[in-house]
Design a protein around this motif. Sequence first.
Motif, PDB file in Angstrom:
ATOM      1  N   SER A  75      18.782  14.159  -3.234  1.00  0.00           N
ATOM      2  CA  SER A  75      18.764  15.586  -2.934  1.00  0.00           C
ATOM      3  C   SER A  75      18.757  15.867  -1.435  1.00  0.00           C
ATOM      4  O   SER A  75      18.831  17.022  -1.011  1.00  0.00           O
ATOM      5  N   GLY A  76      18.625  14.814  -0.621  1.00  0.00           N
ATOM      6  CA  GLY A  76      18.626  14.991   0.825  1.00  0.00           C
ATOM      7  C   GLY A  76      17.279  15.363   1.389  1.00  0.00           C
ATOM      8  O   GLY A  76      17.152  15.661   2.575  1.00  0.00           O
ATOM      9  N   LYS A  77      16.238  15.357   0.558  1.00  0.00           N
ATOM     10  CA  LYS A  77      14.903  15.698   1.031  1.00  0.00           C
ATOM     11  C   LYS A  77      14.254  14.477   1.667  1.00  0.00           C
ATOM     12  O   LYS A  77      14.572  13.339   1.353  1.00  0.00           O
ATOM     13  N   THR A  78      13.289  14.731   2.544  1.00  0.00           N
ATOM     14  CA  THR A  78      12.536  13.636   3.156  1.00  0.00           C
ATOM     15  C   THR A  78      11.146  13.603   2.563  1.00  0.00           C
ATOM     16  O   THR A  78      10.643  14.599   2.055  1.00  0.00           O
ATOM     17  N   MET A  79      10.515  12.499   2.629  1.00  0.00           N
ATOM     18  CA  MET A  79       9.156  12.362   2.114  1.00  0.00           C
ATOM     19  C   MET A  79       8.377  11.447   3.056  1.00  0.00           C
ATOM     20  O   MET A  79       8.957  10.690   3.841  1.00  0.00           O
ATOM     21  N   GLU A  80       7.097  11.557   2.984  1.00  0.00           N
ATOM     22  CA  GLU A  80       6.268  10.700   3.821  1.00  0.00           C
ATOM     23  C   GLU A  80       6.468   9.244   3.395  1.00  0.00           C
ATOM     24  O   GLU A  80       6.265   8.880   2.236  1.00  0.00           O
ATOM     25  N   ALA A  81       6.932   8.453   4.318  1.00  0.00           N
ATOM     26  CA  ALA A  81       7.269   7.065   3.987  1.00  0.00           C
ATOM     27  C   ALA A  81       6.000   6.225   3.861  1.00  0.00           C
ATOM     28  O   ALA A  81       5.092   6.307   4.699  1.00  0.00           O
ATOM     29  N   ARG A  82       5.955   5.451   2.813  1.00  0.00           N
ATOM     30  CA  ARG A  82       4.877   4.490   2.641  1.00  0.00           C
ATOM     31  C   ARG A  82       5.461   3.111   2.899  1.00  0.00           C
ATOM     32  O   ARG A  82       6.372   2.672   2.209  1.00  0.00           O
ATOM     33  N   THR A  83       4.933   2.472   3.894  1.00  0.00           N
ATOM     34  CA  THR A  83       5.502   1.217   4.350  1.00  0.00           C
ATOM     35  C   THR A  83       5.027   0.061   3.490  1.00  0.00           C
ATOM     36  O   THR A  83       4.116   0.198   2.663  1.00  0.00           O
ATOM     37  N   LEU A  84       5.647  -1.088   3.761  1.00  0.00           N
ATOM     38  CA  LEU A  84       5.259  -2.316   3.084  1.00  0.00           C
ATOM     39  C   LEU A  84       3.792  -2.621   3.350  1.00  0.00           C
ATOM     40  O   LEU A  84       3.039  -3.017   2.448  1.00  0.00           O
ATOM     41  N   GLU A  85       3.379  -2.400   4.606  1.00  0.00           N
ATOM     42  CA  GLU A  85       1.999  -2.678   4.974  1.00  0.00           C
ATOM     43  C   GLU A  85       1.033  -1.773   4.209  1.00  0.00           C
ATOM     44  O   GLU A  85      -0.046  -2.183   3.776  1.00  0.00           O
TER      45      GLU A  85
END
Length: 413
Positions: free
Chosen positions: A375-385
């Motif tokens: 949908s082209g939305k962004t979200m708070e990225a949760r990293t591998l760490e």
Amino acid sequence: MRIKNRLIVGDEKNTILLYGEIGEVISATDIKAEILQAESNGKTIEMRINSLGGDVYSGLAIIEAIRQSNADIRMFIDGVAASMASVIAMCGRHIEMGRYSRLMLHAVSAGCYGNTNEMLQCIQEMKKTENLLCEIISKKCNKTAEEIKNKYFDGEDHWLSADEALSLGLIDGIFDMEKIQEPTTENIYNITNKRKGVNLKDDYRAFKLHLSRLLSLDGHSDETEIFNAINRLKTGKNGLSSMVDNAVKKGWINNKDKDVYISLLKNDTKTFLKKYETLKNEDAANVIELICEAQNKGIILACETDVYKSIGDEMGANVLCDILQMKPRPKRAVRYLNLDFADRSEWTYDDWRNFDPKGLAENPELYKLLKNKRSGKTMEARTLEWYRRNNPEYLEQHPDFYKSLIDKEYNKQ
């Protein structure tokens, strides 16, 4: 009385009777439907055979229906399995003959008419068909196709008893039953004459079948249908001349040869019908070949087969070929053929939805990520760490998502 093949549903098994002439009494369409119906019951299928043979192409259609079935199909020869019926019998996972039954193998027979090239083409087609039948039989008795051809396709009729067939490896066993009438001199005379195109004048059924063919009817037609066809012929509607128009429409003959075939129809109807039947069978084989090739190339899907088969039957192989050449591959089929199922890191939201919706449903984090990406939305990225510190169990349960985070972290560095 007309004997029809029919399905008998029992408590422990289903039985399909192949009693009668293949292509006339025994319809390939009916047998296919009966196999599908019996298969849905989840029981063993017994095919019981008593047939002197018949049309090769109808027999091949029955063989293909047996091969495609996942059911445990077992063959029992109750009386006679001769000619094409003997080849059908070879396709069972288990084959038994009655103590007094007979099996007969011989070379392919066909009528042929035309110039030298057409005659040679007919001979080539017969040779190809014989090679195919020999290959089917050879797989049953662990012999080469060449050995089968030399032994049984030598121009003679090879009548085998149950003991002989068992010793040669053509069947798996013999079952005992009340003694039935063995093949008589008259039966052998009938099948031999049939191969030569001769019908006994006092055989009403043979006369009715021959009359049905002359009137372009199938072998199941009753007296009323034959009478109505004769009346249509008398009034000039739907007569045999329409067969010439049909051959032109389907591309079997060209317009400049039309008058030749009309003349042949008027002066030698029997030869015309043989020639027409040969063209019809060749076209039907070409239709099946085109559909199989289109399926292998991903041009049509399995669910579309019947639709394109109907087009080919109605309009001919030439028209079907043109249609298939213009038809693009289904996008979903092309995508499926190009997907890497071992590494799903590049899969899109639609790929998961189409080809592994269960896996997507079990992975809510991946679903949310792909949904927002779509949908082209962004979200708070949760990293591998972050996952390693806060939710390592999730990574263990979703290795594909874990791998995508590792790839992302690696690309950053």
